[in-house]
Design a protein around this motif. Structure first.
Motif, PDB file in Angstrom:
ATOM      1  N   LYS A  26       0.803  -1.220   0.000  1.00 37.28           N
ATOM      2  CA  LYS A  26       0.000   0.000   0.000  1.00 37.28           C
ATOM      3  C   LYS A  26       0.835   1.268   0.000  1.00 37.28           C
ATOM      4  O   LYS A  26       0.298   2.368   0.066  1.00 37.28           O
ATOM      5  N   VAL A  27       2.155   1.114  -0.093  1.00 39.54           N
ATOM      6  CA  VAL A  27       3.030   2.281  -0.276  1.00 39.54           C
ATOM      7  C   VAL A  27       3.086   2.594  -1.767  1.00 39.54           C
ATOM      8  O   VAL A  27       3.501   1.763  -2.570  1.00 39.54           O
ATOM      9  N   VAL A  28       2.659   3.805  -2.130  1.00 35.53           N
ATOM     10  CA  VAL A  28       2.552   4.169  -3.552  1.00 35.53           C
ATOM     11  C   VAL A  28       3.460   5.328  -3.940  1.00 35.53           C
ATOM     12  O   VAL A  28       3.446   5.755  -5.098  1.00 35.53           O
ATOM     13  N   ALA A  29       4.253   5.848  -2.989  1.00 34.18           N
ATOM     14  CA  ALA A  29       5.094   7.009  -3.300  1.00 34.18           C
ATOM     15  C   ALA A  29       6.220   7.146  -2.287  1.00 34.18           C
ATOM     16  O   ALA A  29       6.136   6.657  -1.157  1.00 34.18           O
ATOM     17  N   ILE A  30       7.264   7.852  -2.702  1.00 38.77           N
ATOM     18  CA  ILE A  30       8.307   8.319  -1.796  1.00 38.77           C
ATOM     19  C   ILE A  30       8.003   9.774  -1.489  1.00 38.77           C
ATOM     20  O   ILE A  30       8.013  10.628  -2.376  1.00 38.77           O
ATOM     21  N   GLY A  31       7.686  10.049  -0.240  1.00 35.68           N
ATOM     22  CA  GLY A  31       7.355  11.420   0.094  1.00 35.68           C
ATOM     23  C   GLY A  31       6.637  11.547   1.436  1.00 35.68           C
ATOM     24  O   GLY A  31       6.093  10.565   1.941  1.00 35.68           O
ATOM     25  N   GLU A  32       6.745  12.728   2.061  1.00 39.12           N
ATOM     26  CA  GLU A  32       7.111  13.874   1.247  1.00 39.12           C
ATOM     27  C   GLU A  32       8.581  14.203   1.421  1.00 39.12           C
ATOM     28  O   GLU A  32       9.118  14.116   2.518  1.00 39.12           O
ATOM     29  N   ILE A  33       9.188  14.617   0.333  1.00 37.38           N
ATOM     30  CA  ILE A  33      10.609  14.935   0.299  1.00 37.38           C
ATOM     31  C   ILE A  33      10.767  16.288  -0.392  1.00 37.38           C
ATOM     32  O   ILE A  33       9.840  16.776  -1.023  1.00 37.38           O
ATOM     33  N   GLY A  34      11.943  16.882  -0.263  1.00 36.06           N
ATOM     34  CA  GLY A  34      12.146  18.144  -0.981  1.00 36.06           C
ATOM     35  C   GLY A  34      13.078  19.104  -0.279  1.00 36.06           C
ATOM     36  O   GLY A  34      14.040  18.702   0.378  1.00 36.06           O
ATOM     37  N   LEU A  35      12.757  20.401  -0.415  1.00 39.20           N
ATOM     38  CA  LEU A  35      13.590  21.478   0.137  1.00 39.20           C
ATOM     39  C   LEU A  35      12.716  22.487   0.863  1.00 39.20           C
ATOM     40  O   LEU A  35      11.608  22.798   0.402  1.00 39.20           O
ATOM     41  N   ASP A  36      13.218  23.006   1.983  1.00 36.97           N
ATOM     42  CA  ASP A  36      12.493  24.028   2.738  1.00 36.97           C
ATOM     43  C   ASP A  36      13.501  24.976   3.372  1.00 36.97           C
ATOM     44  O   ASP A  36      14.178  24.637   4.333  1.00 36.97           O
ATOM     45  N   TYR A  37      13.587  26.179   2.804  1.00 39.06           N
ATOM     46  CA  TYR A  37      14.534  27.184   3.295  1.00 39.06           C
ATOM     47  C   TYR A  37      13.821  28.278   4.091  1.00 39.06           C
ATOM     48  O   TYR A  37      14.352  29.378   4.272  1.00 39.06           O
ATOM     49  N   HIS A  38      12.630  27.993   4.568  1.00 41.67           N
ATOM     50  CA  HIS A  38      11.817  29.020   5.215  1.00 41.67           C
ATOM     51  C   HIS A  38      12.472  29.582   6.474  1.00 41.67           C
ATOM     52  O   HIS A  38      12.394  30.778   6.738  1.00 41.67           O
ATOM     53  N   TYR A  39      13.132  28.711   7.229  1.00 42.05           N
ATOM     54  CA  TYR A  39      13.730  29.146   8.487  1.00 42.05           C
ATOM     55  C   TYR A  39      15.212  29.471   8.296  1.00 42.05           C
ATOM     56  O   TYR A  39      15.895  28.858   7.488  1.00 42.05           O
ATOM     57  N   ASN A  62      17.844  28.890   9.951  1.00 41.17           N
ATOM     58  CA  ASN A  62      18.858  27.871  10.253  1.00 41.17           C
ATOM     59  C   ASN A  62      18.795  26.681   9.287  1.00 41.17           C
ATOM     60  O   ASN A  62      19.426  25.645   9.538  1.00 41.17           O
ATOM     61  N   ALA A  63      18.059  26.801   8.197  1.00 38.20           N
ATOM     62  CA  ALA A  63      17.952  25.697   7.234  1.00 38.20           C
ATOM     63  C   ALA A  63      19.325  25.368   6.638  1.00 38.20           C
ATOM     64  O   ALA A  63      20.038  26.258   6.191  1.00 38.20           O
ATOM     65  N   ASP A  64      19.666  24.091   6.647  1.00 35.68           N
ATOM     66  CA  ASP A  64      20.939  23.627   6.093  1.00 35.68           C
ATOM     67  C   ASP A  64      20.691  23.196   4.647  1.00 35.68           C
ATOM     68  O   ASP A  64      20.327  22.050   4.382  1.00 35.68           O
ATOM     69  N   ALA A  65      20.884  24.123   3.719  1.00 34.37           N
ATOM     70  CA  ALA A  65      20.548  23.875   2.319  1.00 34.37           C
ATOM     71  C   ALA A  65      21.330  22.707   1.732  1.00 34.37           C
ATOM     72  O   ALA A  65      20.779  21.880   0.995  1.00 34.37           O
ATOM     73  N   ASP A  66      22.607  22.629   2.051  1.00 33.10           N
ATOM     74  CA  ASP A  66      23.444  21.558   1.487  1.00 33.10           C
ATOM     75  C   ASP A  66      22.963  20.185   1.926  1.00 33.10           C
ATOM     76  O   ASP A  66      22.851  19.263   1.114  1.00 33.10           O
ATOM     77  N   ARG A  67      22.680  20.025   3.206  1.00 33.40           N
ATOM     78  CA  ARG A  67      22.216  18.735   3.712  1.00 33.40           C
ATOM     79  C   ARG A  67      20.842  18.393   3.144  1.00 33.40           C
ATOM     80  O   ARG A  67      20.557  17.236   2.816  1.00 33.40           O
ATOM     81  N   GLN A  68      19.976  19.392   3.063  1.00 30.93           N
ATOM     82  CA  GLN A  68      18.647  19.155   2.486  1.00 30.93           C
ATOM     83  C   GLN A  68      18.750  18.683   1.037  1.00 30.93           C
ATOM     84  O   GLN A  68      18.062  17.738   0.624  1.00 30.93           O
ATOM     85  N   GLN A  69      19.597  19.356   0.278  1.00 30.37           N
ATOM     86  CA  GLN A  69      19.748  18.987  -1.131  1.00 30.37           C
ATOM     87  C   GLN A  69      20.290  17.572  -1.275  1.00 30.37           C
ATOM     88  O   GLN A  69      19.832  16.806  -2.130  1.00 30.37           O
TER      89      GLN A  69
END
Length: 255
Positions: A88-101, A103-110
């Motif tokens: 019943k798993v039909v997707a990988i998610g949710e995944i992505g990028l969030d730079y709203h805050y 202290n967001a670590d863009a490199d690690r998120q990417q």
């Protein structure tokens, strides 16, 4: 309205703790035919699977949300791979990028985003993508890939950005935000997106549409979102619900 497919929900959230087991059957009787519950970390991914096992009309997504990058289990990809084997798993998610805050670590998120995109390709599963205040990097990462199989969920970007994703092959998911009085940018995006690429979602318990804005959202409220999008597209609300359900089933391989 009947046949609502909520393509993105979080019924594992604590705000549903007291009435989850009564609410879900109730909204199912109230026109909600399918729900996709998205994971945000390992525990919520496992809980999504548990809900999918408990309720026949619920499906699960498993993944690590960008805000959950720290701490990140060393074996998280292997764990997600195992969880994704569930029927019943039909997707990988949710995944992505969030730079709203700040202290967001863009490199690690990417890095985590790319790893999970690679996992989805390996498992031949669509992705559910979260992108907040990170449009440039999201577009850059996705445009560099061969596979474009998934949805940009809770879309609030511009019409121009929507067209970029559509040309890649992605679907676009809309929440109750489209009903807000300050949703001019979202409405312009709806105008340029073909109906066959639109998914309806709640992101519940968040993003409740007008007239419920600020309250706990549930999947049956999609009727209001569908009515607004149908108005923009010049079609009947039930037709929009039917088209979005067909789109969602096609994307996630649900019969």
């Amino acid at each position: 309205m009947q046949g609502i497919f909520d393509s993105h929900a979080h019924y594992n959230d604590d705000r549903f703790a007291e009435d989850r087991d009564t609410l879900l059957p109730q909204i199912h009787c109230n026109g909600v035919s399918h729900i996709l519950n998205a994971g945000c970390d390992i525990s919520s991914s496992m809980e999504s699977i548990r809900l999918a096992e408990q309720f026949p009309y619920i499906y699960a997504g498993v993944g690590i949300h960008p805000e959950e990058v720290d701490p990140l289990p060393e074996d998280y990809l292997a764990t997600l791979s195992q969880l994704a084997k569930h029927p019943k798993v039909v997707a990988i998610g949710e995944i992505g990028l969030d730079y709203h805050y700040e202290n967001a670590d863009a490199d690690r998120q990417q890095n985590m985003f790319v790893q999970q995109l690679d996992l989805a390709d390996k498992l031949d599963l669509p992705v559910i993508i979260h992108s907040r205040d990170a449009t440039q990097d999201t577009v850059q990462i996705l445009s560099s890939r061969k596979s474009h199989h998934g949805v940009l969920h809770c879309f609030s970007g511009s019409a121009e950005t929507a067209e970029i994703y559509i040309k890649m092959g992605y679907y676009i998911g809309f929440t109750g935000v489209v009903t807000f009085s300050n949703a001019k940018k979202v409405i312009e995006a709806v105008k340029v997106i073909p109906t066959e690429r639109i998914l309806l979602e709640t992101d519940c318990p968040y993003m409740a549409p007008v007239p419920f804005r600020g309250k706990r959202c549930s999947s049956d409220m999609i009727a209001y979102t569908a009515s607004k999008i149908a108005e923009i597209k010049g079609i009947e609300p039930q037709q929009m619900i039917d088209i979005a359900r067909e789109n969602t089933c096609r994307l996630f391989g649900i019969e």
